[in-house]
Write an enzyme that holds these catalytic residues in place. Structure first.
Site, short mmCIF file in Angstrom:
data_model
loop_
_atom_site.label_atom_id
_atom_site.label_comp_id
_atom_site.label_asym_id
_atom_site.label_seq_id
_atom_site.Cartn_x
_atom_site.Cartn_y
_atom_site.Cartn_z
N GLY D 146 25.24 15.64 55.41
CA GLY D 146 25.55 16.61 54.37
C GLY D 146 26.79 16.20 53.61
O GLY D 146 27.61 15.40 54.08
N CYS D 147 26.93 16.76 52.41
CA CYS D 147 28.04 16.37 51.54
C CYS D 147 29.39 16.78 52.12
O CYS D 147 30.30 15.96 52.25
CB CYS D 147 27.84 16.96 50.15
SG CYS D 147 27.42 18.71 50.13
N TYR D 148 29.52 18.06 52.50
CA TYR D 148 30.77 18.49 53.12
C TYR D 148 31.05 17.71 54.40
O TYR D 148 32.19 17.33 54.68
CB TYR D 148 30.70 19.97 53.51
CG TYR D 148 30.75 20.96 52.41
CD1 TYR D 148 31.84 21.05 51.57
CD2 TYR D 148 29.71 21.88 52.24
CE1 TYR D 148 31.90 22.02 50.56
CE2 TYR D 148 29.76 22.86 51.25
CZ TYR D 148 30.86 22.92 50.41
OH TYR D 148 30.92 23.88 49.45
N ALA D 149 29.99 17.51 55.19
CA ALA D 149 30.16 16.86 56.49
C ALA D 149 30.70 15.45 56.31
O ALA D 149 31.61 15.01 57.02
CB ALA D 149 28.83 16.85 57.24
#
Lengths: 343, 343, 343, 343
Positions: D146-149
């Site tokens: 994921g992008c945030y991750a």
């Protein structure tokens, strides 16, 4: 082919770097700034750190001509006319992105730029670089068109060349993103003043007006003037032009689209929209495309032409590279074949 | 004076609440929604929590007429025509912000809204509420104008009334913020699609075209059509209109400004800019002002009129309250005397 | 009550004008600028034309004190400390919106503002104007708090006063709109550089840090430092604060909300959100409200406090008027009772 | 190498097309959508007209496996888990950009996605694709992070691997552009609701929390939880992460920078800023770079880590191609060597 860029720290200069990065046949061998010789290039442009490792060099024409095959001037109007001299004198190829070598008629530059023009014999050496209509494709010296001028000229070309409109009926309502005003600090580039805002500026006095007329007169010498206004919109990139004109004869939307499609058939960067479709600004951002949509209104007998370009793409750096490709004999699309960035 | 608002959860409804908050003589006694009866009003509109404590009520015309002196319909076109009926039948005052009672000529509503019109006898009862030019200031039923229509009509009024322009030369290039499209979800209100973008929509088919023409014909019956286009700009609020027309006689900028100043002398919400000054969009946001700048171009014999309004102010809720003030005999400025919000 | 505003051309000064317009008991009798004496006020601020007809006057303290009952200094830090002197010496009331009279501990101003402080005896005369916690409500001299400081102090007050958190665990992640940087031109207010961007600035060195600590130490002398950072977001107005701290004891969201609700029960401008609801930035724009949402995370034993204010409202002009109301014995809400502007 | 893209009409799918356009060794041979089989691809995506001439095809796994060497699933979580099955069963390579195959611990997907997980044996076949730390670089099945991750894991990796921080002190304050929410219509993607706004959403419940923890625990098994919050900012693209943690030992900014530089020495897409320099969001837009700035605060003994990525680049399509390059044995930078787009 080796090139040097002067004025690399401005928005057009940075965009040249971005396009050349993907050009198969061109290497940028030196970068220069007329105003910023001391600061490290990477500090000022963190997006380029570790990617562009060339130092920012002083402008030494001798050295540039020794190392490069061509120089691009991405400097503001008023600066280029000085910087270009040694190169022209040495018969060295120049692509100038400023307005300094565009206006051929004496007195025009003084009137619209309120400044002394470059020597007339030098101005006449330059080929006006509207890429789809270059007059001297072999010319070593190219005056790259203004962003608004490019969009306006491409919008009107087929209609004038095919003699379709009443010449005194043209209205061009142009809107531009803020990057068109460059990196300079002023109230009109201040975020709190421009965000959520729109501002019409240079009412009837924009310096692209004579540039547009000059080209339109090549296609239709009888044209005298156009109504042209420029408004800032709160986006960074992009020009959105809505152009109106009265037709000599009614036409269907389909015929109108066909006229443009046929006219621009061999021009890969002009994309004509299907009837009843109009381009949105974002569909060309980050690219060299000029997208055009068309509609005829039988109530008013007017056509509306909607034209979008990226002011830093087809309106500056992209077209400069297209012109370089033409000059060098490369495929027109070299280095310009990327997809627009969306959303 | 006591009023009720139906359609209070939409942007125009919310703006009515905001203006009424500062109105010295009007109390909002009930608020209603045709679509959202269950959710708590404060949850959906956190900016109003603890400030608007009225419950969101079902629409019960009997009860509304018992408790209020007037009802405002801030409901979409197509909804108002149903909701207004019981009030009109009971001879109860209505200000309708939708397009349902604006078009007087039979067949027009059907053509431009692609829907069945309200009964003709009811439509004829309504006074078209361009506040500066109301025909029946005592009328109990007011059809509040559309946002674009308001700006276009005010831009052209002096020129048509004073017979200054060639009637077939009018071009209106209109730009609107996204709140004009309301709260509804669609691709054209999606942030990633509209931010950094511009989109021309409803090419030659916008439903405000017949509304504009209808009013222009009151001033100049010979006018047939205008060229009018609408483009979304990435701001929330505001309409920016650039209008072009050919003059019958040349004029100086100063005379042009004087013509408008004299024409609107008694209209406190119309502010004419000095010669060579043009309004920016933000200077009217949050207010009921309509600011107009003017320029004459002797090269093209055209004038350019730059007009800005807040689409939710003079373009909707502000003008509705101005109309209410006229109807009730209050000073036109009651509740509308605040400064625009800037920056 | 009659007031004068010095620094009226800045964003806080303009916002003072906007709020005073709706104040029932205060009249602005003169407006002044320390930098812009020549230009016409209406030309520079077209949103005010025909509405504010006061001339822009030179700063003549004698004349101001003759005509007014109080002066507001909406001038930048560094300017106020000079301008305030004659007023204080004459025992004349001053509300200063700059940072010049906020820091009571000697040496702090020099350290954080990198400039000479005002004379210490003058600084000590000023009451720090966090309106909900004024120490000397009768003081004639009020140092209106910084925008970030206001939001941070209000976020943490209940927790520190009720001794709920571990003092070395506080992290304040603050975001601000660009108007917080004022009208000055710089790369960080340039549209093309800030639009679509976020920039963390003044890492660990923002001048509001000592101001926050000073107030927190009134509530909890043992507190030494907080982690505080400031980031620019591409909006014109608004501060959005996310504050984190570890709790001494677990708590439910409901209890947490109740703690804040009870603490701020008598403060009409502090609106505590219901459990599981968090304020969005826009819900306070154009107003003096400070909205706070709260959540406890049992996995990390931390609470998250989400706080929003309008930096020009509760963060500057709004709170200045609230302080004036307290000083003058008016209801705290006078002139501040409008609804936020939304959308 | 030949690839097919399923979910090409979403933002990540479109971005895959954009990057593949410049990839020297990969050809996109078919494109598919799980939701939009009828409309013409060019009509829906006018920026691609005349450039992408592939038809939008139905999803026929047999045909895809016949024509391609690998399939990318740019479909939403919940869709991928169905679509991937036939490919995995046929031992055919898959890169999945959704969250469906990321969480290895049973029960986690159900808890955080509120939906049934893919069969556990399939999940275990996937290699978590944080490109700089892939565990099974030869794996045929890659769960793209994921992008945030991605941003959170890269921010913390050196500190955890080198055992520098107190594990219960981590606070991640994450901000994301609106394109992270995809093309779906909702109030949180509505322009008038998100422009000029900030909204904290999914307080303590974002589905990337367990994904982050899972990877952090590989580096430091003792870590239990982190404080992580997500806020929407009014930009289309980009993630801006501010991460805080307490250090076990004081450190200088220079040492801190050196630690990160050495750690990421061989990772061309991680660019560590010099001491006292912090990345701005725009410097990575349109690229696969992850830029990190660092500061130590001796007052609080905390470090601040500022991390920026393009959510559609390193946060989705860029990293997917980086993972493809690793899988295929290409240079990691193939197709990803462009300059970020600026301004």
């Amino acid at each position: 082919m080796k090139v040097s860029i002067i004025g690399v720290t401005g928005y057009s200069g940075l965009e040249l770097l971005r396009y050349f990065r993907q050009h198969p046949f061109v290497e940028v061998v030196s970068i220069h700034s007329h105003s910023m010789n001391k600061k490290s290039f990477g500090d000022v442009n963190p997006h380029l750190q570790q990617l562009i490792t060339l130092p920012l060099e002083e402008i030494n024409p001798e050295k540039i001509m020794e190392e490069s095959d061509l120089v691009l001037l991405a400097t503001p109007s008023g600066i280029s006319k000085e910087l270009a001299l040694p190169f022209i004198e040495a018969d060295f190829p120049v692509i100038d992105l400023s307005g300094d070598f565009r206006l051929k008629k004496q007195g025009e530059y003084e009137k619209w730029y309120a400044s002394t023009a470059a020597p007339n014999n030098l101005i006449q050496k330059f080929d006006y670089g509207l890429a789809e209509y270059r007059q001297y494709p072999q010319s070593k010296w190219i005056a790259n068109p203004g962003c608004y001028a490019t969009a306006a000229q491409l919008s009107l070309a087929p209609l004038l060349i095919e003699d379709k409109i009443l010449l005194d009926s043209i209205v061009v309502d142009a809107k531009s993103g803020i990057s068109g005003a460059g990196k300079g600090l002023s109230q009109s580039t201040h975020f709190s003043e421009t965000h959520d805002n729109m501002t019409l500026y240079k009412m009837n006095t924009h310096q692209h007006i004579p540039e547009i007329i000059q080209q339109l007169q090549i296609w239709e010498p009888k044209i005298k003037a156009i109504q042209f206004s420029t408004t800032l919109i709160p986006v960074t990139r992009g020009i959105f032009l809505t152009t109106y004109a009265k037709l000599k004869q009614p036409i269907s939307d389909e015929k109108l689209v066909q006229l443009y499609e046929e006219h621009f058939e061999k021009n890969p960067f002009i994309r004509i929209q299907k009837a009843s479709h109009y381009p949105v600004l974002k569909q060309v951002i980050g690219s060299n495309y000029c997208d055009i949509g068309l509609a005829y209104n039988q109530e008013t007998n007017m056509i509306t032409i909607v034209t979008v370009i990226d002011n830093l793409g087809k309106g500056a750096a992209g077209q400069a590279i297209q012109n370089l490709n033409i000059l060098a004999g490369f495929d027109e699309k070299c280095g310009l074949d990327n997809l627009p960035i969306y959303p």
